[in-house]
Design a protein around this motif. Structure first.
Motif, PDB file in Angstrom:
ATOM      1  N   LEU A  58       0.811  -1.234   0.163  1.00 51.35           N
ATOM      2  CA  LEU A  58      -0.011  -0.168   0.065  1.00 51.35           C
ATOM      3  C   LEU A  58       1.077   1.217  -0.003  1.00 51.35           C
ATOM      4  CD1 LEU A  58      -2.801  -1.159   2.515  1.00 51.35           C
ATOM      5  CD2 LEU A  58      -3.260  -0.376   0.170  1.00 51.35           C
ATOM      6  N   THR A  59       0.378   2.049  -0.671  1.00 49.97           N
ATOM      7  CA  THR A  59       0.923   3.488  -0.846  1.00 49.97           C
ATOM      8  C   THR A  59       0.302   4.478   0.335  1.00 49.97           C
ATOM      9  OG1 THR A  59      -0.553   4.407  -2.078  1.00 49.97           O
ATOM     10  CG2 THR A  59       1.446   3.727  -3.438  1.00 49.97           C
ATOM     11  N   HIS A  60       0.844   5.434   0.821  1.00 51.89           N
ATOM     12  CA  HIS A  60       0.343   6.312   1.835  1.00 51.89           C
ATOM     13  C   HIS A  60      -1.281   6.563   1.576  1.00 51.89           C
ATOM     14  CE1 HIS A  60      -0.439   9.389   4.698  1.00 51.89           C
ATOM     15  NE2 HIS A  60      -0.709  10.204   3.924  1.00 51.89           N
ATOM     16  N   ALA A  61      -1.559   7.042   0.204  1.00 53.84           N
ATOM     17  CA  ALA A  61      -2.789   7.244  -0.231  1.00 53.84           C
ATOM     18  C   ALA A  61      -3.757   5.952  -0.184  1.00 53.84           C
ATOM     19  CB  ALA A  61      -2.904   7.650  -1.778  1.00 53.84           C
ATOM     20  N   GLY A  62      -2.933   4.734  -0.415  1.00 61.29           N
ATOM     21  CA  GLY A  62      -3.808   3.548  -0.399  1.00 61.29           C
ATOM     22  C   GLY A  62      -4.031   3.104   1.102  1.00 61.29           C
ATOM     23  N   ALA A  63      -3.029   3.264   2.144  1.00 62.06           N
ATOM     24  CA  ALA A  63      -3.674   3.046   3.159  1.00 62.06           C
ATOM     25  C   ALA A  63      -4.672   3.821   3.752  1.00 62.06           C
ATOM     26  CB  ALA A  63      -2.508   3.179   4.295  1.00 62.06           C
ATOM     27  N   SER A  64      -4.855   5.054   3.509  1.00 62.04           N
ATOM     28  CA  SER A  64      -5.860   6.216   3.737  1.00 62.04           C
ATOM     29  C   SER A  64      -7.108   5.412   2.964  1.00 62.04           C
ATOM     30  CB  SER A  64      -5.657   7.296   3.437  1.00 62.04           C
ATOM     31  OG  SER A  64      -6.901   8.269   3.657  1.00 62.04           O
ATOM     32  N   PHE A  65      -7.401   5.107   1.784  1.00 61.87           N
ATOM     33  CA  PHE A  65      -8.334   4.510   1.284  1.00 61.87           C
ATOM     34  C   PHE A  65      -8.728   3.229   1.690  1.00 61.87           C
ATOM     35  CE2 PHE A  65     -10.305   2.096  -2.293  1.00 61.87           C
ATOM     36  CZ  PHE A  65     -10.777   2.990  -2.987  1.00 61.87           C
ATOM     37  N   VAL A  66      -7.960   2.360   1.991  1.00 57.72           N
ATOM     38  CA  VAL A  66      -8.190   1.120   2.500  1.00 57.72           C
ATOM     39  C   VAL A  66      -9.156   1.233   3.875  1.00 57.72           C
ATOM     40  CG1 VAL A  66      -7.512  -1.285   3.623  1.00 57.72           C
ATOM     41  CG2 VAL A  66      -6.625  -0.325   1.237  1.00 57.72           C
ATOM     42  N   GLU A  67      -8.456   2.005   4.526  1.00 58.18           N
ATOM     43  CA  GLU A  67      -9.059   2.342   6.313  1.00 58.18           C
ATOM     44  C   GLU A  67     -10.642   2.864   5.753  1.00 58.18           C
ATOM     45  OE1 GLU A  67      -8.455   5.426   9.809  1.00 58.18           O
ATOM     46  OE2 GLU A  67      -7.241   5.435   8.186  1.00 58.18           O
ATOM     47  N   LYS A  68     -10.852   3.915   4.877  1.00 61.98           N
ATOM     48  CA  LYS A  68     -12.260   4.124   4.783  1.00 61.98           C
ATOM     49  C   LYS A  68     -12.991   3.145   4.070  1.00 61.98           C
ATOM     50  CE  LYS A  68     -10.917   8.874   4.981  1.00 61.98           C
ATOM     51  NZ  LYS A  68      -9.803   8.837   5.568  1.00 61.98           N
ATOM     52  N   ALA A  69     -12.418   2.474   3.036  1.00 56.21           N
ATOM     53  CA  ALA A  69     -13.007   1.386   2.294  1.00 56.21           C
ATOM     54  C   ALA A  69     -13.474   0.321   3.162  1.00 56.21           C
ATOM     55  CB  ALA A  69     -12.265   0.931   1.220  1.00 56.21           C
ATOM     56  N   LYS A  70     -12.765  -0.080   4.158  1.00 57.62           N
ATOM     57  CA  LYS A  70     -13.343  -0.857   5.005  1.00 57.62           C
ATOM     58  C   LYS A  70     -14.490  -0.501   5.428  1.00 57.62           C
ATOM     59  CE  LYS A  70      -9.248  -3.556   6.722  1.00 57.62           C
ATOM     60  NZ  LYS A  70      -8.442  -3.979   7.821  1.00 57.62           N
ATOM     61  N   LYS A  71     -14.632   0.895   6.123  1.00 57.18           N
ATOM     62  CA  LYS A  71     -15.850   1.162   6.880  1.00 57.18           C
ATOM     63  C   LYS A  71     -17.013   1.178   6.111  1.00 57.18           C
ATOM     64  CE  LYS A  71     -13.263   4.084  10.045  1.00 57.18           C
ATOM     65  NZ  LYS A  71     -12.911   5.645  10.494  1.00 57.18           N
ATOM     66  N   VAL A  98     -17.467  -0.634   3.284  1.00 53.73           N
ATOM     67  CA  VAL A  98     -17.919  -2.161   3.052  1.00 53.73           C
ATOM     68  C   VAL A  98     -18.627  -2.829   4.163  1.00 53.73           C
ATOM     69  CG1 VAL A  98     -17.055  -4.654   2.510  1.00 53.73           C
ATOM     70  CG2 VAL A  98     -16.321  -2.355   1.384  1.00 53.73           C
ATOM     71  N   ASP A  99     -18.071  -2.569   5.196  1.00 53.30           N
ATOM     72  CA  ASP A  99     -18.688  -3.149   6.602  1.00 53.30           C
ATOM     73  C   ASP A  99     -20.253  -2.366   6.832  1.00 53.30           C
ATOM     74  OD1 ASP A  99     -18.556  -4.570   9.210  1.00 53.30           O
ATOM     75  OD2 ASP A  99     -18.507  -2.755   9.941  1.00 53.30           O
ATOM     76  N   ALA A 100     -20.381  -1.240   6.507  1.00 54.36           N
ATOM     77  CA  ALA A 100     -21.615  -0.437   6.700  1.00 54.36           C
ATOM     78  C   ALA A 100     -22.656  -1.072   5.922  1.00 54.36           C
ATOM     79  CB  ALA A 100     -21.537   1.171   6.339  1.00 54.36           C
ATOM     80  N   VAL A 101     -22.294  -1.371   4.508  1.00 55.38           N
ATOM     81  CA  VAL A 101     -23.376  -1.889   3.645  1.00 55.38           C
ATOM     82  C   VAL A 101     -23.624  -3.427   3.887  1.00 55.38           C
ATOM     83  CG1 VAL A 101     -23.368  -2.882   1.210  1.00 55.38           C
ATOM     84  CG2 VAL A 101     -22.068  -0.399   1.641  1.00 55.38           C
ATOM     85  N   GLU A 102     -22.417  -4.159   4.514  1.00 49.07           N
ATOM     86  CA  GLU A 102     -23.014  -5.553   4.935  1.00 49.07           C
ATOM     87  C   GLU A 102     -23.782  -5.453   6.039  1.00 49.07           C
ATOM     88  OE1 GLU A 102     -23.250  -9.560   5.317  1.00 49.07           O
ATOM     89  OE2 GLU A 102     -22.395  -8.250   3.913  1.00 49.07           O
ATOM     90  N   GLN A 103     -23.698  -4.514   7.169  1.00 49.94           N
ATOM     91  CA  GLN A 103     -24.571  -4.279   8.031  1.00 49.94           C
ATOM     92  C   GLN A 103     -25.984  -4.007   7.762  1.00 49.94           C
ATOM     93  OE1 GLN A 103     -23.158  -2.498  11.859  1.00 49.94           O
ATOM     94  NE2 GLN A 103     -21.262  -2.054  10.701  1.00 49.94           N
ATOM     95  N   LEU A 104     -26.162  -3.136   6.784  1.00 53.01           N
ATOM     96  CA  LEU A 104     -27.245  -2.693   6.060  1.00 53.01           C
ATOM     97  C   LEU A 104     -27.948  -3.898   5.434  1.00 53.01           C
ATOM     98  CD1 LEU A 104     -29.305  -0.436   5.253  1.00 53.01           C
ATOM     99  CD2 LEU A 104     -28.098   0.030   3.360  1.00 53.01           C
TER     100      LEU A 104
END
Length: 305
Positions: free
Chosen positions: A57-70, A72-78
């Motif tokens: 992961l690049t610096h931008a990639g790490a930030s993207f992954v952190e927010k993408a997890k949230k 994807v998780d929110a969609v799964e909970q919904l």
């Protein structure tokens, strides 16, 4: 930006390899690479640094992954919440478990749960208590079997039962031969100050409980060996390497090759509280709630034996 691109990126970040990520996602590797390139072009940044053997992961990639997890998780909970509202019977629960405790309790829990809920898939994640707390907090597990107290402040929990703590000593140890009539005489923790201890390694929740009980009794245990496995510790005790504390649910069966002598500890008898933990604010599906109920009922039955 498409939702599947978020899922693809998370899988690549987890595997650090395009081939393995594509295999897990059940798509062709060229398609996966194409989707990532399309996403990076849209974002205007590189998410991964590629080389011949791995991707990072690049610096931008790490930030993207952190927010993408949230996301994807929110969609799964919904999705789970809507499934419950529509009274669908199918579902999935990702359950984290401490390996040894789970190996003794889950064989009692899972058959009962699967019989009552045959269409609910249980996915098991085994790890140390420290790592499980992190995975539960990040949404990598829906629920996790842990013991109190919890360190991670973002977790809530449901107590499922109390487990007494016993002392394991070599079969010929003087404490194992000390009886009051036919009953084994309870051991005070203070009597163990000069004993060699074999204990779990750091990161295991039960290690802290063991050390705390020794400190409360006024001594620093003489640790002669450490392991990540409670079964290994019990074998070492049986062969005379030292003593250890053992949660009662996972005490070595008499049919095992190396069996320590198990002695009660004097009152107030130490115990640990087992709990099912989940992230604060996380929606618990009906399947997850049913699993918690089944686990609590099973532990209660085992405690009465």
């Amino acid at each position: 930006m498409e939702f599947r691109q978020l899922q693809y990126t998370l899988q690549i970040a987890a595997e650090k390899n395009f081939s393995r990520a594509a295999e897990k996602l059940h798509i062709a590797q060229p398609s996966l690479s194409q989707q990532l390139s399309k996403l990076e072009k849209e974002l205007g940044v590189l998410l991964f640094q590629r080389n011949t053997s791995t991707v990072e992961l690049t610096h931008a990639g790490a930030s993207f992954v952190e927010k993408a997890k949230k996301i994807v998780d929110a969609v799964e909970q919904l999705r789970q919440e809507m499934d419950d509202i529509s009274q669908l019977r199918k579902g999935k629960v990702v359950v984290g478990s401490m390996p040894i405790t789970g190996s003794h309790l889950l064989p009692h829990v899972l058959p009962v749960f699967k019989k009552a809920h045959p269409d609910i898939e249980i996915v098991l994640v085994e790890d140390s208590s420290m790592n499980l707390e992190k995975k539960t907090a990040s949404g990598d597990t829906d629920l996790s079997l842990l013991s109190l107290p919890l360190v991670e402040p973002t977790l809530s929990y449901v107590p499922i039962g109390e487990e007494w703590i016993d002392l394991a000593v070599p079969p010929g140890h003087p404490l194992a031969l000390r009886k009051n009539g036919d009953q084994l005489q309870p051991v005070h923790m203070e009597e163990l100050k000069d004993e060699p201890f074999v204990v779990l390694k750091k990161g295991q929740g039960f290690r802290k409980l063991t050390m705390d009980l020794c400190h409360q009794a006024g001594f620093e245990p003489n640790v002669v060996f450490e392991s990540t496995n409670m079964e290994t510790l019990q074998s070492l005790v049986a062969t005379g390497m030292g003593v250890t504390l053992v949660p009662r649910f996972i005490a070595r069966a008499a049919s095992s090759e190396f069996v320590p002598a198990l002695l009660p500890l004097a009152e107030p008898t130490p115990s640990r509280t087992l709990a099912i933990a989940y992230r604060n604010g996380r929606y618990l599906s009906k399947a997850a709630e049913a699993f918690i109920d089944t686990f609590r009922e099973t532990v209660e039955q085992l405690s009465q034996k």
